[in-house]
Each structure stands twice: as structure tokens, then as C-alpha cells.
Design a protein around this motif. Structure first.
Motif, short mmCIF file in Angstrom:
data_model
loop_
_atom_site.label_atom_id
_atom_site.label_comp_id
_atom_site.label_asym_id
_atom_site.label_seq_id
_atom_site.Cartn_x
_atom_site.Cartn_y
_atom_site.Cartn_z
N THR A 126 0.84 -1.20 0.00
CA THR A 126 0.00 0.00 0.00
C THR A 126 0.87 1.25 0.00
OG1 THR A 126 -1.77 -1.15 1.19
CG2 THR A 126 -1.79 1.26 1.25
N ALA A 127 1.94 1.23 0.81
CA ALA A 127 2.85 2.37 0.85
C ALA A 127 3.52 2.59 -0.50
CB ALA A 127 3.90 2.15 1.93
N ALA A 128 3.83 1.49 -1.21
CA ALA A 128 4.45 1.60 -2.53
C ALA A 128 3.50 2.25 -3.54
CB ALA A 128 4.90 0.23 -3.01
N LYS A 129 2.21 1.91 -3.46
CA LYS A 129 1.23 2.55 -4.35
C LYS A 129 1.14 4.04 -4.09
CE LYS A 129 -1.67 -1.60 -4.79
NZ LYS A 129 -3.00 -2.20 -4.47
N LEU A 130 1.14 4.40 -2.80
CA LEU A 130 1.08 5.82 -2.45
C LEU A 130 2.35 6.54 -2.91
CD1 LEU A 130 -0.44 8.08 -1.04
CD2 LEU A 130 0.62 7.38 1.11
N LEU A 131 3.49 5.87 -2.80
CA LEU A 131 4.74 6.46 -3.29
C LEU A 131 4.64 6.74 -4.78
CD1 LEU A 131 7.74 7.22 -3.06
CD2 LEU A 131 8.29 4.78 -3.38
N GLY A 132 4.05 5.81 -5.53
CA GLY A 132 3.88 6.02 -6.97
C GLY A 132 3.07 7.27 -7.28
N ARG A 133 2.03 7.52 -6.50
CA ARG A 133 1.23 8.74 -6.72
C ARG A 133 2.04 9.99 -6.44
NH1 ARG A 133 -3.83 6.68 -3.11
NH2 ARG A 133 -4.27 4.74 -4.26
N HIS A 134 2.85 9.94 -5.36
CA HIS A 134 3.70 11.09 -5.04
C HIS A 134 4.70 11.35 -6.16
CE1 HIS A 134 2.39 12.19 -1.05
NE2 HIS A 134 2.53 10.96 -0.59
N ILE A 135 5.27 10.29 -6.71
CA ILE A 135 6.27 10.47 -7.75
C ILE A 135 5.65 11.03 -9.02
CG2 ILE A 135 7.82 9.20 -9.30
CD1 ILE A 135 8.65 7.52 -6.92
N GLU A 136 4.46 10.58 -9.35
CA GLU A 136 3.76 11.16 -10.51
C GLU A 136 3.54 12.65 -10.31
OE1 GLU A 136 3.04 9.79 -13.43
OE2 GLU A 136 4.08 7.98 -12.73
N GLU A 137 3.15 13.03 -9.11
CA GLU A 137 2.93 14.46 -8.81
C GLU A 137 4.23 15.24 -8.88
OE1 GLU A 137 2.99 18.04 -6.57
OE2 GLU A 137 3.87 16.20 -5.77
N ILE A 138 5.32 14.65 -8.38
CA ILE A 138 6.62 15.32 -8.42
C ILE A 138 7.09 15.51 -9.85
CG2 ILE A 138 9.07 15.05 -7.85
CD1 ILE A 138 8.12 13.62 -5.27
N CYS A 139 6.94 14.48 -10.68
CA CYS A 139 7.34 14.57 -12.09
C CYS A 139 6.54 15.65 -12.81
CB CYS A 139 7.18 13.22 -12.77
SG CYS A 139 8.40 11.98 -12.28
N GLU A 140 5.24 15.70 -12.53
CA GLU A 140 4.41 16.71 -13.19
C GLU A 140 4.78 18.11 -12.72
OE1 GLU A 140 -0.34 17.87 -13.67
OE2 GLU A 140 0.26 16.08 -12.55
N ARG A 141 5.02 18.25 -11.42
CA ARG A 141 5.31 19.58 -10.87
C ARG A 141 6.67 20.10 -11.31
NH1 ARG A 141 7.39 20.16 -5.62
NH2 ARG A 141 6.59 18.08 -5.13
N THR A 142 7.65 19.20 -11.47
CA THR A 142 9.00 19.62 -11.83
C THR A 142 9.29 19.46 -13.31
OG1 THR A 142 9.88 17.41 -11.35
CG2 THR A 142 9.84 19.00 -9.54
N ASP A 143 8.28 19.00 -14.07
CA ASP A 143 8.45 18.77 -15.51
C ASP A 143 9.61 17.81 -15.76
OD1 ASP A 143 7.77 19.04 -18.17
OD2 ASP A 143 9.11 20.74 -18.50
N SER A 144 9.66 16.74 -14.96
CA SER A 144 10.72 15.73 -15.08
C SER A 144 10.13 14.41 -15.55
CB SER A 144 11.41 15.53 -13.72
OG SER A 144 11.96 16.73 -13.24
N ARG A 145 10.92 13.67 -16.30
CA ARG A 145 10.48 12.37 -16.77
C ARG A 145 10.77 11.28 -15.74
NH1 ARG A 145 12.70 8.17 -19.67
NH2 ARG A 145 14.71 9.23 -19.70
N GLN A 146 11.85 11.46 -14.96
CA GLN A 146 12.26 10.46 -13.99
C GLN A 146 12.71 11.13 -12.69
OE1 GLN A 146 15.24 8.28 -16.44
NE2 GLN A 146 13.98 6.48 -16.03
N VAL A 147 12.84 10.31 -11.65
CA VAL A 147 13.40 10.76 -10.38
C VAL A 147 14.46 9.76 -9.94
CG1 VAL A 147 11.22 11.83 -9.69
CG2 VAL A 147 11.75 9.50 -8.93
N ASP A 148 15.29 10.20 -8.99
CA ASP A 148 16.16 9.30 -8.25
C ASP A 148 15.59 9.16 -6.84
OD1 ASP A 148 17.96 8.98 -10.35
OD2 ASP A 148 19.21 10.66 -9.70
N ILE A 149 15.77 8.01 -6.22
CA ILE A 149 15.27 7.79 -4.87
C ILE A 149 16.40 7.33 -3.96
CG2 ILE A 149 13.68 6.48 -3.40
CD1 ILE A 149 11.78 6.20 -5.68
N VAL A 150 16.44 7.87 -2.75
CA VAL A 150 17.31 7.38 -1.70
C VAL A 150 16.40 6.92 -0.57
CG1 VAL A 150 19.16 7.89 -0.06
CG2 VAL A 150 19.16 8.97 -2.32
#
Length: 297
Positions: A126-150
Motif C-alpha cells: 500500500t505504501a508503494a502505491k502511495l509512493l507512486g502517486r507522489h512520484i507522478e505528482e513530483i514529475c508533473e510539478r517539476t516537468d521531469s520524466r524520472q526521479v532518483d530515490i534514496v
């Protein structure tokens, strides 16, 4: 106070900390090194408890840098680096990444996002699904195609599940994990009352899911594991071994679990991992770095 001073002060307490801290059998015989690492862990924990309240709420969304106005002086193009998403461990919050975030910003990573997941989270999937939503929002907000995660500890496992089982490899370029129980840890059996701890055990459904074939996974993985990590049993549980993944394991010598997201030497290694050095994708990549390690104490 220096770490050596803390170590001397705690030497009379060695029998006590051996009773209080779960220490895997593979750490036996490392009394002095373990004592130093434990002293540092206690100092870091004390500082983190002070900072913890500041990280309870989610951070404010950063504004996307605006384009320069017409007629403004042209600037030389800079290398485009994806946003970095920081994901904390179990019963923690984004405050643990204060020093790492500062280090990344000082070395050119201007878009760094620290995410909190709820302390009531009881399921990694469930946490992984929520992470996916956050990453989609981050990509849209920053106009980025990908992210790096630590990801530290549990955070790395959540991010890995997103990458492997929820098609997150289309969004995550590099995943760096710090003390993450990739094959499950047996430490602290009394903690099994919490369902998310049971999911971090060897043989759990989540660990078995992550061992399934993942052909064509595009994400690069770098896993930092410590030889004095008292939360990993066995210690090699924090190594990532999977035939379908582009994975490199970096051994960190001399510090424990809590120090991994804090220590400056590890921060330097994380920056190298994000720049692709461990996978030989940059011009200054060193072949020896693939099998290298970090000695920090």
C-alpha cells in the motif's frame, strides 16, 4: 563532543548495551569497533530525537523554477539532473535526511523532496502505491520524466517494491538503499506484533514478491550495507542480489544503521551512486568502484 570522547565515556556501559541492543552473532568479537559504532548511534539518536518534531508534517511543495523573462541574459546550459526523493525508515520521518539533503544541495541537486509516509502504515504494498502517486505528482510539478530515490531501511524496501512490482522502473532512474533488509531480517522477534515488521522478515510474502523475475527492469540499484548494522540479521540481508536487476552493493565499515543517512562519507558515496559512477555511466567512472567499499571509522 568528538566520537572518541563519547566512546571512552561509554566503555563502562559495554555489558549493558550488549543486553539492550540486538546484536547478530556475526558481530561477535568486534567489541571495540562495535562500541565506537554504538556510541555514534546513541549520539545520532539523541540529535534525531531533537529534530524529529520538525519533520512530522509534510514539507511544503517547492515551486518549479520559472523561465527567465524575455531579454534576460542567456545562461550556459547546465546538466539536467532528475529530482531526488528521500524516503525514511520505520517509525521515522523526513528529519533524518537533514544533513544528506544539505549535502546534495551543495553539490548541485537543487530539487530534493523528502516524503513522509504515515506511522500507521501497515502494508509495504500500500505504501508503494502511495509512493507512486507522489512520484507522478513530483514529475508533473517539476516537468521531469524520472526521479532518483534514496531510501533508508524500510523506505528502500517500499521504493524497491514500487520499482519492481508496480512498474516504477519507468519513473525511477536510480534507487539507492541504505541499510534496507532486501532479503529480510530476523532481528528483534518481539517486534512481530507490527504487521509491517512481519513483512520485513525472511520468507514473507513481500520478500518473496521481490524475489520474483523482473525482466527488463530499467532502474539502477546501489545498496549501501554496514558491517556493524545491529538491525540486519544476517548483515548481508542489506545486500541486493537479484539476477534481473542492475545492482551494486557497497560495504560500509565502521558505522551502524542510524549513521547511514547521516555520515558525510556515505553522503559522498550516495552522490556518486546518483551520478552513475557505480554503474560506469559517467566519464570519470572507476571500474574498481563497482566492488569497492567505504571505511568511515
Amino acid at each position: 563532543m568528538k566520537v572518541t570522547q563519547v566512546t571512552r565515556a561509554l566503555q563502562p556501559l559495554e555489558p549493558l548495551y550488549r543486553q539492550l541492543l540486538p546484536i547478530p552473532g556475526s558481530l561477535a568479537g568486534l567489541s571495540l569497533a562495535l562500541l565506537k559504532a554504538t556510541a555514534l548511534e546513541i549520539a545520532i539518536l539523541a540529535g534525531h530525537l531533537i529534530l524529529y518534531p520538525s519533520g512530522i508534517i509534510q514539507e511544503r511543495r517547492a515551486q518549479v523554477p520559472r523561465l527567465p523573462p524575455e531579454g534576460a541574459a542567456a545562461q550556459l546550459p547546465t546538466e539536467s539532473k532528475p529530482p531526488v526523493v528521500l524516503l525514511h525508515g520505520f517509525i521515522d520521518n523526513r528529519s533524518v535526511f537533514l544533513l544528506l539533503r544539505r549535502s546534495l544541495a551543495q553539490h548541485g541537486r537543487q530539487q530534493v523532496v523528502s516524503l513522509n509516509y504515515s506511522p500507521l502504515t501497515c502494508d509495504i504494498r500500500t505504501a508503494a502505491k502511495l509512493l507512486g502517486r507522489h512520484i507522478e505528482e513530483i514529475c508533473e510539478r517539476t516537468d521531469s520524466r524520472q526521479v532518483d530515490i534514496v531510501g533508508h531501511s524500510l523506505g528502500g524496501l517500499i521504493a524497491r517494491y514500487y520499482v519492481q512490482r508496480l512498474a516504477g522502473d519507468t519513473r525511477v532512474r536510480t534507487l539507492v538503499t541504505l541499510g534496507t533488509p532486501h532479503s529480510g531480517t530476523r532481528v528483534a522477534p518481539l517486534a512481530n506484533a507490527h504487521p509491517i515488521v512481519r513483512q520485513m522478515r525472511p520468507g514473507s510474502a513481500v520478500i518473496e514478491d521481490l524475489a520474483l523475475p523482473t525482466p527488463g527492469c530499467r532502474t539502477r540499484f546501489v545498496s549501501f550495507w554496514s558491517d556493524l548494522d545491529h538491525l540486519m540479521d544476517p548483515l548481508e540481508a542489506a545486500c541486493l542480489e537479484h539476477p534481473d536487476l542492475q545492482a551494486r552493493n557497497v560495504r560500509v565499515t565502521g558505522i551502524g544503521h542510524l549513521a547511514l543517512p547521516v555520515h558525510p562519507a556515505v553522503a559522498s558515496g550516495i552522490r556518486q551512486a546518483l551520478d552513475g559512477i557505480y554503474h560506469g555511466t559517467t566519464e570519470d567512472a572507476q571500474p574498481a568502484a563497482h566492488d569497492g567499499g567505504l571505511t568511515v571509522a
